[in-house]
Design a protein around this motif. Sequence first.
Motif, PDB file in Angstrom:
ATOM      1  N   PRO A   9       0.820  -1.268   0.279  1.00 48.17           N
ATOM      2  CA  PRO A   9      -0.034   0.135   0.048  1.00 48.17           C
ATOM      3  C   PRO A   9       0.711   1.508  -0.015  1.00 48.17           C
ATOM      4  O   PRO A   9       1.984   1.299   0.718  1.00 48.17           O
ATOM      5  N   GLN A  10       0.147   2.438  -0.869  1.00 54.34           N
ATOM      6  CA  GLN A  10       1.277   3.148  -0.689  1.00 54.34           C
ATOM      7  C   GLN A  10       1.164   4.595   0.631  1.00 54.34           C
ATOM      8  O   GLN A  10       2.117   5.248   0.759  1.00 54.34           O
ATOM      9  N   ARG A  11      -0.548   4.009   1.433  1.00 53.49           N
ATOM     10  CA  ARG A  11       0.095   4.669   2.606  1.00 53.49           C
ATOM     11  C   ARG A  11      -0.283   4.440   3.954  1.00 53.49           C
ATOM     12  O   ARG A  11      -1.178   3.437   3.960  1.00 53.49           O
ATOM     13  N   LEU A  12       1.422   4.225   4.724  1.00 56.43           N
ATOM     14  CA  LEU A  12       0.477   2.668   5.544  1.00 56.43           C
ATOM     15  C   LEU A  12      -0.242   3.833   7.264  1.00 56.43           C
ATOM     16  O   LEU A  12       0.311   4.430   7.400  1.00 56.43           O
ATOM     17  N   VAL A  13      -1.337   3.168   7.348  1.00 55.97           N
ATOM     18  CA  VAL A  13      -2.322   3.849   8.543  1.00 55.97           C
ATOM     19  C   VAL A  13      -1.823   3.401   9.871  1.00 55.97           C
ATOM     20  O   VAL A  13      -2.626   2.098   9.972  1.00 55.97           O
ATOM     21  N   CYS A 350      -3.686  11.864  11.696  1.00 50.93           N
ATOM     22  CA  CYS A 350      -3.466  12.644  10.759  1.00 50.93           C
ATOM     23  C   CYS A 350      -4.326  11.643   9.586  1.00 50.93           C
ATOM     24  O   CYS A 350      -4.216  12.118   8.326  1.00 50.93           O
ATOM     25  N   MET A 351      -5.358  11.123  10.737  1.00 50.08           N
ATOM     26  CA  MET A 351      -5.631  10.177   9.495  1.00 50.08           C
ATOM     27  C   MET A 351      -6.918  10.652   8.521  1.00 50.08           C
ATOM     28  O   MET A 351      -7.791  11.537   9.265  1.00 50.08           O
ATOM     29  N   THR A 352      -7.587   9.837   7.480  1.00 50.70           N
ATOM     30  CA  THR A 352      -8.605  10.971   6.695  1.00 50.70           C
ATOM     31  C   THR A 352      -9.974  10.179   6.951  1.00 50.70           C
ATOM     32  O   THR A 352     -10.049   8.996   7.004  1.00 50.70           O
ATOM     33  N   ALA A 353     -11.137  10.776   6.517  1.00 50.11           N
ATOM     34  CA  ALA A 353     -12.624   9.918   5.817  1.00 50.11           C
ATOM     35  C   ALA A 353     -11.787   8.823   4.882  1.00 50.11           C
ATOM     36  O   ALA A 353     -12.932   7.669   5.185  1.00 50.11           O
ATOM     37  N   ALA A 354     -11.252   9.024   4.087  1.00 50.30           N
ATOM     38  CA  ALA A 354     -10.786   8.277   3.213  1.00 50.30           C
ATOM     39  C   ALA A 354     -10.016   7.338   3.826  1.00 50.30           C
ATOM     40  O   ALA A 354     -10.179   5.294   3.575  1.00 50.30           O
ATOM     41  N   ASP A 355      -8.582   7.175   4.767  1.00 47.81           N
ATOM     42  CA  ASP A 355      -8.371   6.457   5.111  1.00 47.81           C
ATOM     43  C   ASP A 355      -9.108   5.380   6.080  1.00 47.81           C
ATOM     44  O   ASP A 355      -9.482   4.198   5.823  1.00 47.81           O
TER      45      ASP A 355
END
Length: 371
Positions: A9-13, A350-355
């Motif tokens: 994945p491009q972004r590790l949440v 800095c989490m997002t709704a899309a996350d």
Amino acid sequence: MSHSTTSRPQRLVLMNPGPVITDDRVRSALAGPDMCHREPEFSDLLTRVRHKTTLVAGGDERHSSVVLTGSGTSAVEAAVSSAVPAQGGLLVLDNGHYGERFHHIAAAHGIRSRRLDMGWATSLDLSAVEDALAADPALTHVGVVHHETSSGMLNDVAAVTRIAHEHGREVIVDAVSSIGAESVSLADDGIDWLAGSANKCLEGAPGLAFVCAARQAFEALADAPRRSYYLDLYRHYTAQAKAAAPAFTPGIPAFYAFETALDLVLAEGPRRRHARYEGLARQLRSGLEELGLDILLPPHQRAVGLTAVRIPEALDYTALHRGLRTEGFVIYSAQERLSRNFFRLSTMGCMTAADVDRFLVALARLLPGKN
């Protein structure tokens, strides 16, 4: 031989409750210039960070802050070991792992404590607090966790402080997982000692912690017992407030990052920061319930930064963690007595709704009968 990263994945949440996903500006600040901590440049940086920390903690001109290089636990330990007088004692309000930690810290420093064990994930019994203080005048301080991250419980520290002050006692608040996201204020709530960390809801980098209190309270530590060398709050206060210098070598890159994070939270404002976290938590919890998953606490007891969830049947935590990590999400196990049946999901940073949407889709794929 190089390893292909095309499937990663491009972004590790990070859905663990700290360290959190940070703003790009915070990460960039870590690459600030090399600096000697005994030069004027660091004195200025230290003074600015201390002032901004006090503001974020709801302090005014009567208050001050000490910044430590260490985890949030170092701040709690510094407050307990420094503030409780030689003949004093600590009433520990324990409804989770971090409440119990107060008791262990007191024991490590030979401080007498009485532990009110409320039970994990159980609301504080304020009448029991009042009875305990009335029965034992030698309990000079009360230790309470604001956001008990072992369960996601939000404790009413303002009510605890009112009760303690009615009995002439001081309160030490572990605000490590709450400051920045929940309403907590030195001035408005009358908190005597507030311990916090840079790397949770303040969204700084790991490595710094702080203790905030009235200036007079720091000054009064001159006559307090010296139970610790490195965590002696009076030593740090004297160095930082009077010489604008650290008592020991600090984590300078973390100071750069923390100032940037403090600027961001001050610009956003406490209400908007809380609303952002609350919105993410509501979105996550709604999605979890739609998937048929059970949340540990009732809504009125939940902090906005963390949700404890029952592990689905036919899955164990290891498999759940492994599957979600593959999808780009780091989740967190529950602790001790909750670890067998629950896991934890943080909405800090800095989490997002899309996350959150993407997480719920990934989680659904792992649930038996949902894919």
